[in-house]
Motif scaffolding. Structure first.
Motif, PDB file in Angstrom:
ATOM      1  N   ALA A  62       0.634  -1.061   0.050  1.00  0.00           N
ATOM      2  CA  ALA A  62      -0.046   0.147  -0.069  1.00  0.00           C
ATOM      3  C   ALA A  62       0.902   1.462   0.062  1.00  0.00           C
ATOM      4  N   PRO A  63       0.567   2.244  -0.842  1.00  0.00           N
ATOM      5  CA  PRO A  63       1.137   3.307  -0.785  1.00  0.00           C
ATOM      6  C   PRO A  63       1.228   3.929   0.914  1.00  0.00           C
ATOM      7  N   PRO A  64       2.499   4.720   1.088  1.00  0.00           N
ATOM      8  CA  PRO A  64       2.459   5.564   2.344  1.00  0.00           C
ATOM      9  C   PRO A  64       1.447   6.328   2.618  1.00  0.00           C
ATOM     10  N   SER A  65       0.855   6.438   3.868  1.00  0.00           N
ATOM     11  CA  SER A  65      -0.327   7.395   3.865  1.00  0.00           C
ATOM     12  C   SER A  65       0.020   8.844   3.775  1.00  0.00           C
ATOM     13  N   ASN A  66       1.320   9.315   3.668  1.00  0.00           N
ATOM     14  CA  ASN A  66       1.496  10.508   3.428  1.00  0.00           C
ATOM     15  C   ASN A  66       1.111  10.926   1.945  1.00  0.00           C
ATOM     16  N   ASP A  67       1.242   9.878   1.039  1.00  0.00           N
ATOM     17  CA  ASP A  67       0.909   9.805  -0.509  1.00  0.00           C
ATOM     18  C   ASP A  67      -0.465   9.818  -0.421  1.00  0.00           C
ATOM     19  N   ARG A 118       7.555   3.034 -10.894  1.00  0.00           N
ATOM     20  CA  ARG A 118       7.956   1.800 -10.101  1.00  0.00           C
ATOM     21  C   ARG A 118       7.427   0.478 -10.870  1.00  0.00           C
ATOM     22  N   ALA A 119       6.124   0.462 -11.000  1.00  0.00           N
ATOM     23  CA  ALA A 119       5.356  -0.712 -11.693  1.00  0.00           C
ATOM     24  C   ALA A 119       6.012  -1.055 -12.938  1.00  0.00           C
ATOM     25  N   ARG A 120       6.324   0.190 -13.643  1.00  0.00           N
ATOM     26  CA  ARG A 120       6.844  -0.077 -15.177  1.00  0.00           C
ATOM     27  C   ARG A 120       8.244  -0.802 -15.054  1.00  0.00           C
ATOM     28  N   VAL A 121       9.068  -0.432 -13.960  1.00  0.00           N
ATOM     29  CA  VAL A 121      10.540  -0.848 -14.021  1.00  0.00           C
ATOM     30  C   VAL A 121      10.312  -2.286 -13.554  1.00  0.00           C
ATOM     31  N   ARG A 122       9.417  -2.544 -12.724  1.00  0.00           N
ATOM     32  CA  ARG A 122       9.311  -4.219 -12.403  1.00  0.00           C
ATOM     33  C   ARG A 122       8.711  -4.942 -13.557  1.00  0.00           C
ATOM     34  N   PHE A 123       7.724  -4.380 -14.410  1.00  0.00           N
ATOM     35  CA  PHE A 123       7.286  -5.069 -15.414  1.00  0.00           C
ATOM     36  C   PHE A 123       8.496  -5.370 -16.330  1.00  0.00           C
ATOM     37  N   LEU A 131      -4.360  11.207 -13.342  1.00  0.00           N
ATOM     38  CA  LEU A 131      -3.769  12.292 -13.747  1.00  0.00           C
ATOM     39  C   LEU A 131      -4.440  13.308 -14.619  1.00  0.00           C
ATOM     40  N   ASP A 132      -5.284  12.792 -15.504  1.00  0.00           N
ATOM     41  CA  ASP A 132      -6.195  13.660 -16.303  1.00  0.00           C
ATOM     42  C   ASP A 132      -7.120  14.472 -15.305  1.00  0.00           C
ATOM     43  N   HIS A 133      -7.307  14.249 -14.211  1.00  0.00           N
ATOM     44  CA  HIS A 133      -8.203  15.014 -13.505  1.00  0.00           C
ATOM     45  C   HIS A 133      -7.483  16.324 -12.558  1.00  0.00           C
ATOM     46  N   LEU A 134      -6.115  16.226 -13.081  1.00  0.00           N
ATOM     47  CA  LEU A 134      -5.319  17.561 -12.617  1.00  0.00           C
ATOM     48  C   LEU A 134      -5.037  18.374 -13.758  1.00  0.00           C
ATOM     49  N   PRO A 135      -4.651  19.551 -13.413  1.00  0.00           N
ATOM     50  CA  PRO A 135      -4.428  20.481 -14.663  1.00  0.00           C
ATOM     51  C   PRO A 135      -3.110  20.076 -15.278  1.00  0.00           C
ATOM     52  N   ASN A 185       3.054  13.762  -8.753  1.00  0.00           N
ATOM     53  CA  ASN A 185       4.400  13.077  -8.593  1.00  0.00           C
ATOM     54  C   ASN A 185       4.325  11.684  -7.869  1.00  0.00           C
ATOM     55  N   CYS A 186       3.381  11.724  -6.878  1.00  0.00           N
ATOM     56  CA  CYS A 186       2.909  10.437  -6.411  1.00  0.00           C
ATOM     57  C   CYS A 186       2.418   9.498  -7.324  1.00  0.00           C
ATOM     58  N   ILE A 187       1.573   9.886  -8.357  1.00  0.00           N
ATOM     59  CA  ILE A 187       0.905   8.851  -9.330  1.00  0.00           C
ATOM     60  C   ILE A 187       1.890   8.208 -10.316  1.00  0.00           C
TER      61      ILE A 187
END
Length: 477
Positions: free
Chosen positions: A12-17, A89-94, A63-67, A81-83
């Protein structure tokens, strides 16, 4: 069942993320859906292609929901940046698991060659979301560099993984060294007429030489998206013509008031075009794995082993660079790939990569061999200017020429190189290359370069540098 669950379960992503995403106003149900979709360790290509693609699609929807980047608040930048970094990181794993499988599928087990841009486009269709689609690239094309979304960074991650693979990386380098189809089409004309003039580069046979001339007079012969293909085609023609024994690189006359009508070797990357978003990320790799590496290694053969490998062949010739006025940035990099450098006494060289915010091609790999580590670091990291006639400049420049004497100097060097034939010259340059920069050393360097340059190309520091040192915002493309 346990293995299947563990494969699909990611930390799970860190809570601050999560707090950053909520603070940016993203809907909690969409954030939770994105979190649940994140795959864990990659194992099976067929299933992973589906699950990872679904996850990257959800990342893009968030991301499309953001400006756009230039209009984001601090909170929105933090959320983006979080997204982006979680998805990367998922791309690197893949890619660590499946890069070679992707490359084998795209090239039919390395039986067909794809150029860098063709490979990236094909990868976007095979594994949606791994790299940006043509539609995503097109959407960014009309934007200033500071307004781009940065989706091309994912191309850098993909190509970094390809180049890191011994089999796939060597095959991609091989593909980039093949003659361009446009050059093959123009070859009969060049062999008949001895000259081909394209919009931004020309090649002309002069005795035993072929002179390749950079033609971008408005921008001091700087390189950009408009010049790259023409330059590579002209280099190919010089290498393909059996009547040519030596290639010469030279800058054409320019329009700048300070140098009006004078030859200028070149001003490196077109910083104005860079600022206005007209240089795509793949340009860097197409350039250095393409025509620059052809200067250094020659042309490859489609039916042969990769160049520099056991039994591999190249069609290569010695190259002379004639530096008039200056060789800045990318044009200075060219001097590190040729066999002999002539320079006007008043000419100078710089590698202003720090002020541009990018990595200067293969200079970090090649310059220390010529100047030593300290001078190379000073030139790249601290913008040290090297006068061609200085002791340090002569570590790069073989011969200093008085103003107006370049034509005669070229003729003398060509005469010395061809008096005993150039067969031994080509053989010796291969021997130097095997000792100094075999293909695997080159491939590994550009694996790192592909990743790091992608982040540099979309860094806010690049825009800041261009506005501070180049006043790019006041120039017109």
């Amino acid at each position: 069942m346990k293995n299947r669950i563990s494969r699909r379960t990611a930390p799970a992503p860190p809570s601050n993320d999560l707090e950053a995403l909520a603070a940016a106003g993203l809907a909690s149900h969409e954030v939770n859906s994105w979190r649940r979709a994140e795959p864990g360790k990659a194992r099976d290509f067929v299933r992973d292609r589906k699950s990872f693609s679904q996850y990257w699609r959800k990342s893009r929807l968030l991301l499309d929901h953001l400006p756009l980047p230039a209009r984001r608040s601090l909170r929105e930048r933090s959320a983006a940046n979080c997204i982006e970094e979680t998805a990367r990181r998922a791309r690197v794993r893949f890619l660590r698991r499946h890069c070679e499988a992707i490359y084998e599928a795209l090239t039919n087990r390395r039986s067909r060659f794809l150029r860098i841009d063709e490979l990236a486009a094909a990868a976007s269709r095979l594994v949606p979301g791994l790299v940006p689609s043509s539609e995503e690239i097109a959407a960014d094309d009309s934007r200033l560099q500071k307004e781009k979304t940065g989706v091309e960074i994912d191309q850098g991650l993909f190509l970094s993984a390809v180049l890191a693979s011994g089999s796939a990386g060597r095959h991609l380098c091989h593909a980039a060294l093949l003659p361009r189809r446009e050059a093959e089409a123009l070859r009969p004309q060049f062999e008949r007429d001895g000259k081909v003039e394209l919009a931004h580069c020309s090649v002309e046979r002069r005795g035993k030489t072929a002179e390749v001339t950079f033609l971008n007079p408005r921008f001091l012969n700087a390189e950009d998206q408009t010049t790259l293909d023409d330059t590579e085609v002209c280099v190919d023609l010089a290498l393909l013509d059996p009547a040519v024994e030596i290639g010469v690189l030279r800058g054409g006359a320019v329009e700048h008031p300070k140098y009006a009508g004078q030859r200028v070797f070149g001003a490196g990357i077109n910083l104005t075009h860079l600022y206005y978003g007209r240089i795509p990320f793949l340009w860097y790799l197409r350039r250095d794995l393409g025509y620059v590496n052809k200067l250094y290694r020659g042309l490859a053969f489609a039916d042969d082993l990769p160049p520099d490998e056991f039994g591999g062949r190249t069609l290569e010739k010695p190259w002379i660079a004639a530096v008039e006025a200056f060789a800045i940035g990318g044009h200075c990099q060219l001097l590190l790939a040729v066999d002999y450098v002539l320079a006007e006494r008043a000419a100078f060289m710089t590698l202003p990569a720090r002020k541009e915010g990018i990595i200067p091609g293969a200079a970090n790999l090649r310059l220390p061999r010529l100047t030593g580590d300290r001078i190379a670091r000073q030139a790249i990291q601290y913008e040290r200017r090297l006068e061609c006639a200085s002791p340090e400049g002569r570590l790069i420049c073989d011969e200093v020429v008085e103003a107006g004497g370049m034509d005669a100097a070229i003729g003398q060097v060509v005469g010395r190189l061809t008096n005993s034939g150039v067969v031994s010259t080509a053989a010796n340059r291969r021997a130097f290359r095997i000792a100094q920069e075999p293909l695997d050393a080159f491939r590994n360097y550009f694996s790192v370069y592909a990743r790091e340059q992608a982040y540099c190309h979309f860094s806010p520091a690049l825009i800041s540098n261009l506005e501070r040192y180049w006043s790019a915002q006041d120039r017109r493309p």
